[in-house]
Design a protein around this motif. Structure first.
Motif, short mmCIF file in Angstrom:
data_model
loop_
_atom_site.label_atom_id
_atom_site.label_comp_id
_atom_site.label_asym_id
_atom_site.label_seq_id
_atom_site.Cartn_x
_atom_site.Cartn_y
_atom_site.Cartn_z
N ALA A 8 0.83 -1.21 0.00
CA ALA A 8 0.00 0.00 0.00
C ALA A 8 0.86 1.26 0.00
CB ALA A 8 -0.94 0.00 1.19
N ALA A 9 2.14 1.12 0.28
CA ALA A 9 3.04 2.28 0.28
C ALA A 9 3.32 2.68 -1.17
CB ALA A 9 4.34 1.95 1.00
N ARG A 10 2.77 3.82 -1.57
CA ARG A 10 2.92 4.31 -2.95
C ARG A 10 3.15 5.81 -2.92
NH1 ARG A 10 0.03 0.44 -6.54
NH2 ARG A 10 -0.66 -1.20 -5.14
N ALA A 11 3.83 6.31 -3.94
CA ALA A 11 4.07 7.75 -4.04
C ALA A 11 2.75 8.51 -3.96
CB ALA A 11 4.80 8.07 -5.34
N GLU A 12 2.77 9.61 -3.23
CA GLU A 12 1.65 10.53 -3.02
C GLU A 12 0.62 10.04 -2.01
OE1 GLU A 12 1.89 13.65 -4.04
OE2 GLU A 12 3.76 13.05 -5.02
N PRO A 14 -0.67 9.03 1.85
CA PRO A 14 -0.30 9.53 3.18
C PRO A 14 0.43 8.45 3.97
CG PRO A 14 -2.63 8.97 3.11
CD PRO A 14 -2.10 8.80 1.71
N CYS A 15 1.30 8.89 4.87
CA CYS A 15 2.05 7.98 5.75
C CYS A 15 1.96 8.54 7.16
CB CYS A 15 3.51 7.89 5.30
SG CYS A 15 4.54 6.89 6.39
N GLU A 16 1.41 7.78 8.08
CA GLU A 16 1.28 8.18 9.46
C GLU A 16 2.51 7.72 10.23
OE1 GLU A 16 -0.28 10.05 12.69
OE2 GLU A 16 -1.21 10.03 10.70
N VAL A 17 3.27 8.66 10.78
CA VAL A 17 4.47 8.37 11.56
C VAL A 17 4.11 8.55 13.04
CG1 VAL A 17 6.84 9.09 12.06
CG2 VAL A 17 5.98 9.14 9.70
N SER A 18 4.34 7.51 13.85
CA SER A 18 4.02 7.63 15.28
C SER A 18 5.06 6.89 16.11
CB SER A 18 2.62 7.09 15.57
OG SER A 18 2.56 5.71 15.31
N GLY A 19 5.21 7.34 17.34
CA GLY A 19 6.13 6.70 18.26
C GLY A 19 7.58 7.11 18.10
N VAL A 20 7.84 8.14 17.28
CA VAL A 20 9.22 8.60 17.11
C VAL A 20 9.52 9.61 18.21
CG1 VAL A 20 10.86 9.73 15.57
CG2 VAL A 20 9.14 8.20 14.63
N ARG A 21 8.90 10.78 18.16
CA ARG A 21 8.98 11.80 19.21
C ARG A 21 8.13 12.98 18.79
NH1 ARG A 21 11.77 16.29 17.89
NH2 ARG A 21 13.46 16.16 16.40
N PRO A 22 7.72 13.82 19.76
CA PRO A 22 7.00 15.03 19.40
C PRO A 22 7.84 15.86 18.42
CG PRO A 22 6.88 14.68 21.76
CD PRO A 22 7.88 13.69 21.22
N GLY A 23 7.22 16.42 17.45
CA GLY A 23 7.94 17.19 16.43
C GLY A 23 8.22 16.37 15.19
N ILE A 24 8.16 15.06 15.31
CA ILE A 24 8.35 14.16 14.16
C ILE A 24 7.05 13.43 13.87
CG2 ILE A 24 9.60 12.16 13.26
CD1 ILE A 24 11.36 14.61 13.52
N ASP A 25 6.37 12.93 14.91
CA ASP A 25 5.13 12.19 14.73
C ASP A 25 4.11 13.03 13.94
OD1 ASP A 25 6.30 10.26 16.29
OD2 ASP A 25 4.99 10.55 18.02
N PHE A 43 9.84 -8.67 2.27
CA PHE A 43 10.47 -7.50 1.67
C PHE A 43 10.36 -6.31 2.60
CE2 PHE A 43 6.05 -7.22 0.45
CZ PHE A 43 5.76 -5.88 0.25
N ILE A 44 11.11 -5.27 2.29
CA ILE A 44 11.05 -4.01 3.03
C ILE A 44 10.65 -2.91 2.06
CG2 ILE A 44 12.73 -4.65 4.81
CD1 ILE A 44 14.81 -2.97 3.28
N SER A 45 10.11 -1.84 2.59
CA SER A 45 9.75 -0.67 1.79
C SER A 45 10.51 0.52 2.36
CB SER A 45 8.25 -0.41 1.85
OG SER A 45 7.53 -1.50 1.32
N GLU A 46 11.26 1.20 1.50
CA GLU A 46 11.99 2.40 1.90
C GLU A 46 11.23 3.60 1.35
OE1 GLU A 46 16.41 2.07 1.66
OE2 GLU A 46 15.89 0.18 0.65
N LEU A 47 10.84 4.51 2.26
CA LEU A 47 10.03 5.66 1.91
C LEU A 47 10.80 6.95 2.05
CD1 LEU A 47 6.89 4.77 4.09
CD2 LEU A 47 7.46 3.90 1.82
N THR A 48 10.62 7.85 1.11
CA THR A 48 11.08 9.23 1.25
C THR A 48 9.82 10.06 1.46
OG1 THR A 48 12.90 8.83 -0.27
CG2 THR A 48 12.32 11.12 0.14
N LEU A 49 9.78 10.83 2.55
CA LEU A 49 8.58 11.56 2.91
C LEU A 49 8.73 13.05 2.63
CD1 LEU A 49 7.91 9.83 6.35
CD2 LEU A 49 7.03 9.19 4.09
#
Length: 66
Positions: A8-12, A14-25, A43-49
């Motif tokens: 489901a990871a595709r260009a354009e 949305p990607c929800e980032v959580s559990g990193v830290r305030p200011g990044i999540d 497999f792995i998926s490498e994302l550029t956000l």
């Protein structure tokens, strides 16, 4: 960012980032995706956000630099 493989990871998308830290999540838009198969299976998926939205990219903690 690198995640467990997700078709489901595709260009354009949305990607929800959580559990990193305030200011990044928060929610970002995916710029590019590279799917790489692993020898041991799966497999792995490498994302550029890009384009943080909402509170992503801001840190509301007291004394935090923005």
């Amino acid at each position: 960012m690198t995640i467990d493989g997700n078709t489901a990871a595709r260009a354009e998308a949305p990607c929800e980032v959580s559990g990193v830290r305030p200011g990044i999540d928060g929610t970002y838009r995916i710029d590019t995706v590279t799917h790489t198969y692993k020898r041991q299976g799966g497999f792995i998926s490498e994302l550029t956000l890009k384009q943080p939205s909402g509170d992503a990219g801001t840190d509301s903690r007291a004394g935090a630099a923005s």
